[in-house]
Design an enzyme around this catalytic site. Structure first.
Site, PDB file in Angstrom:
ATOM      1  CG  HIS A   1      -2.770  -6.784  10.582  1.00  0.00           C
ATOM      2  ND1 HIS A   1      -1.609  -6.582   9.877  1.00  0.00           N
ATOM      3  CD2 HIS A   1      -3.303  -5.551  10.797  1.00  0.00           C
ATOM      4  CE1 HIS A   1      -1.454  -5.278   9.660  1.00  0.00           C
ATOM      5  NE2 HIS A   1      -2.466  -4.631  10.217  1.00  0.00           N
TER       6      HIS A   1
ATOM      7  CE  LYS B   1      -6.622  -2.096  22.087  1.00  0.00           C
ATOM      8  NZ  LYS B   1      -7.354  -1.459  23.150  1.00  0.00           N
TER       9      LYS B   1
ATOM     10  CB  SER C   1      -7.674  -0.126   6.860  1.00  0.00           C
ATOM     11  OG  SER C   1      -7.179  -0.278   8.167  1.00  0.00           O
TER      12      SER C   1
ATOM     13  CB  THR D   1       1.374   2.447  15.254  1.00  0.00           C
ATOM     14  OG1 THR D   1       0.689   3.446  14.479  1.00  0.00           O
ATOM     15  CG2 THR D   1       0.853   2.470  16.658  1.00  0.00           C
TER      16      THR D   1
ATOM     17  CB  SER E   1      -8.523   1.954  12.590  1.00  0.00           C
ATOM     18  OG  SER E   1      -7.563   2.070  13.624  1.00  0.00           O
TER      19      SER E   1
ATOM     20  CG  ASN F   1       1.560  -1.614  10.899  1.00  0.00           C
ATOM     21  OD1 ASN F   1       1.656  -2.709  10.342  1.00  0.00           O
ATOM     22  ND2 ASN F   1       0.450  -0.906  10.897  1.00  0.00           N
TER      23      ASN F   1
ATOM     24  CB  CYS G   1      -2.517  -4.485   6.300  1.00  0.00           C
ATOM     25  SG  CYS G   1      -2.034  -2.885   6.952  1.00  0.00           S
TER      26      CYS G   1
ATOM     27  CD  GLU H   1      -1.306  -0.336   3.659  1.00  0.00           C
ATOM     28  OE1 GLU H   1      -2.089   0.587   3.876  1.00  0.00           O
ATOM     29  OE2 GLU H   1      -1.282  -1.392   4.324  1.00  0.00           O
TER      30      GLU H   1
END
Ligand code: CAA
Length: 396
Positions: free
Chosen positions: A244, A253, A320, A156, A206, A287, A113, A81
Site C-alpha cells: 500500500h 520503510k 487505517s 500526500t 500512522s 495517494n 484504504c 472511504e
C-alpha cells in the site's frame, strides 16, 4: 478453481500539482516532498470529477480491456472511504452510468484504504465457491485523498480509481487461495469525522501502525502459506512486493521492515529490484487510498523490465483504523503485455499541471460541491454536474 484478475482499468484526474512547486509555496525544501516522501506529482480532481466519475471511468477501461459486456457482471462492489452519500452507494451510480444488469449484486464497502481488498477477497471466494456461475465481479477502488491546504498531510493527497475484473479466467494475476494473512487492531491513526471533508491523521503514529500491521499480516501469511521447504529469506520467494503506497517512502520503510524481519543484514539492498517498478505510477499520482496498492500493481506490470510470467508476487493492503492483509498471486503469461497495452504512462503524461493558486481555488470550490446546483447542459463523458432536488446528477 482458479480465481483472480482478468483485467484492470485506471482513472486519474486530468490535472496535477508538481510537488516541488507545492514545496516552494509552503516554504519547504522541495527535497522533503520529492525525496523525503517519494512523490513527484499529486493528482487534483476538477470540480466535475468525484468518486463516482472516477470509478465509472476506471470500470469502463477494465470492461473494454477484457471485452466483457455489462450483462456478464454479476457483482459490483466499490471500496471507498470518500463516498458521496451516507446511504446510496457509489456502486449504484456506477451501475447506472455503465448500464449494468439488474441481476447484479451491487454495494459499497468501507474500511479506510482496505475497503477494496475486503471486496476483492469476497469476490474471489464468490468465484471459487461456484456461486458466480460464469459471471464476473467488478471491484472498484475509488477515492479522493484530501487532508487540506497547509497541513503536513497535504503533499500526500491524490485521487483516482482502479477497477478490477475478477473471474475464473485470471489473465493478469491468479490469486493464491488460502495464502493470506490478516491483522486488525482498533487504533486511531487516521480517520475522517462525519462533519469533515478533510481526513484527520496522527501522521507519525500512522506510519508505526502501518508497520505493526505489516508485521502481523506477514507473520500470519507465513503461517498460512508455510515454508514449502524453499529455504533462504522468506521474502525472496516473491519476484516483487507490492505495498500500500500512501507515499513512496512508506513502501521503502515497509520493505526495510520485512527484510529486517527476515534477517537480511542489508534490508535496503533488494528495494530497487523488488519494489522500484511498483512505485513509478504512484509517484505521479499520490495517494488514492483504496486503489493505491492496485495502482502499484498496475505500475509493476506496466513498468517492470523483468519477465514476471509464472512468478509469485506478494501484496500488502493496509487500511487505517485498522485492517491489513498480506496475500499473493502468480503473474500470468501476457499479463505485462496486456497492462502495457492500456497506455497508462501516456495517460499520465497527457495531464495538465496546475499552478498553486489554481489548485487552492479548486480545493476551496470542492468544499461546497455536494450542494452545487446542477448544470443544465450535460455534455459528454462521466461528469458530476451538481445536485437537483437533493439528487446528484451525472452526465453519461
Ligand atoms: N530532503 C530530503 N528528505 C527530507 C528533507 C529534505 N530536505 N527534509 C525532510 N526529509 C525527510 C525526513 O527525513 C523524513 O524521512 P524519514 O521518514 O525517512 O525519516 C521525510 O522527509 C518526511 O519528513 P517528516 O517526517 O518531517 O514529515 P512530516 O512530519 O511533515 O509528515 C507524514 C510526514 C507524517 C507522512 C505526513 O505527510 C502525513 O501525515 N501524511 C498522511 C498520513 C500517511 O500517509 N500515513 C501513512 C501511514 S497510514 C496509511 O498508509 C493509510 C493511508 O493511506 C492514509
Amino acid at each position: 478453481m482458479q480465481a483472480g484478475l482478468e483485467s484492470l482499468g485506471i482513472a486519474v484526474p486530468a490535472t496535477y500539482v508538481e510537488l516541488a512547486e507545492l514545496a516552494k509555496a509552503r516554504g519547504v525544501a522541495p527535497g522533503k516532498y520529492v525525496d523525503g516522501l517519494g512523490v513527484t506529482r499529486m493528482a487534483v480532481p476538477q470540480v466535475d470529477e468525484d468518486t463516482v466519475t472516477l470509478a465509472a471511468r476506471a470500470a469502463r477501461m477494465a470492461l473494454e480491456a477484457a471485452g466483457c459486456s455489462p450483462d456478464e457482471v454479476g457483482m459490483l462492489v466499490v471500496g471507498t472511504e470518500t463516498a458521496v452519500d451516507h446511504s446510496k452507494p457509489v456502486s449504484s451510480y456506477v451501475q447506472g452510468l455503465l448500464g449494468l444488469s439488474t441481476r447484479c449484486r451491487v454495494f459499497e464497502t468501507k474500511h479506510a484504504c482496505y475497503g477494496g481488498t475486503a471486496a476483492l477477497q469476497m469476490a474471489l471466494d464468490w468465484v471459487r465457491a461456484g456461486s458466480a456461475k460464469g459471471k464476473k465481479a467488478l471491484i472498484i477502488c475509488s477515492d479522493i485523498a484530501r487532508y487540506g491546504v497547509g497541513t503536513p498531510g497535504e503533499p500526500t493527497q491524490g485521487g483516482g480509481a482502479v477497477a478490477l475484473l475478477v473471474s475464473d479466467k485470471p489473465k493478469l494475476l491468479a490469486i493464491e487461495a488460502g495464502k493470506t494473512g490478516v491483522y486488525a487492531k482498533d487504533v486511531m491513526d487516521f480517520w475522517r469525522p462525519l462533519y469533515s471533508k478533510d481526513a484527520v491523521v496522527d501522521g507519525h503514529y500512522s506510519v508505526q501502525c502501518y508497520l505493526d500491521a505489516l508485521e502481523g499480516a506477514y507473520k500470519a501469511y507465513q503461517e498460512a502459506a508455510g515454508d514449502a521447504g524453499e529455504g533462504g529469506l522468506y521474502s525472496d520467494r516473491f519476484a516483487a512486493l507490492v505495498y500500500h503506497v500512501p507515499y513512496g517512502k512508506m513502501s521503502r520503510k515497509a520493505h526495510r521492515h520485512i527484510r529486517t524481519l527476515d534477517g537480511d543484514k542489508e534490508p535496503d539492498a533488494s528495494f530497487d529490484k523488488l519494489v522500484g517498478p511498483s512505485l513509478m505510477l504512484p509517484s505521479q499520482v499520490g495517494n488514492i487510498y483504496t486503489g493505491s496498492m492496485y495502482l502499484a500493481l498496475a505500475s509493476l506490470l506496466s513498468c517492470s523490465r523483468e519477465d514476471l510470467s509464472g512468478k509469485r508476487i506478494g501484496l500488502f493492503s493496509y487500511g487505517s483504523g485498522s485492517c491489513a492483509e498480506f496475500f499473493s498471486g502468480v503473474v500470468q503469461p501476457e499479463a505485462q503485455a496486456r497492462v502495457k497495452a492500456l497506455g497508462l504512462e501516456t495517460l499520465l503524461e497527457r495531464r495538465r499541471a496546475l499552478g498553486i493558486p489554481e489548485y487552492e481555488a479548486i480545493m476551496a470550490a470542492r468544499e461546497k460541491l455536494d450542494e452545487k446546483p446542477a448544470e443544465e447542459t450535460p455534455g459528454e463523458g462521466f461528469r458530476y454536474l451538481g445536485t437537483r432536488d437533493h439528487k446528484r446528477i451525472y452526465a453519461r
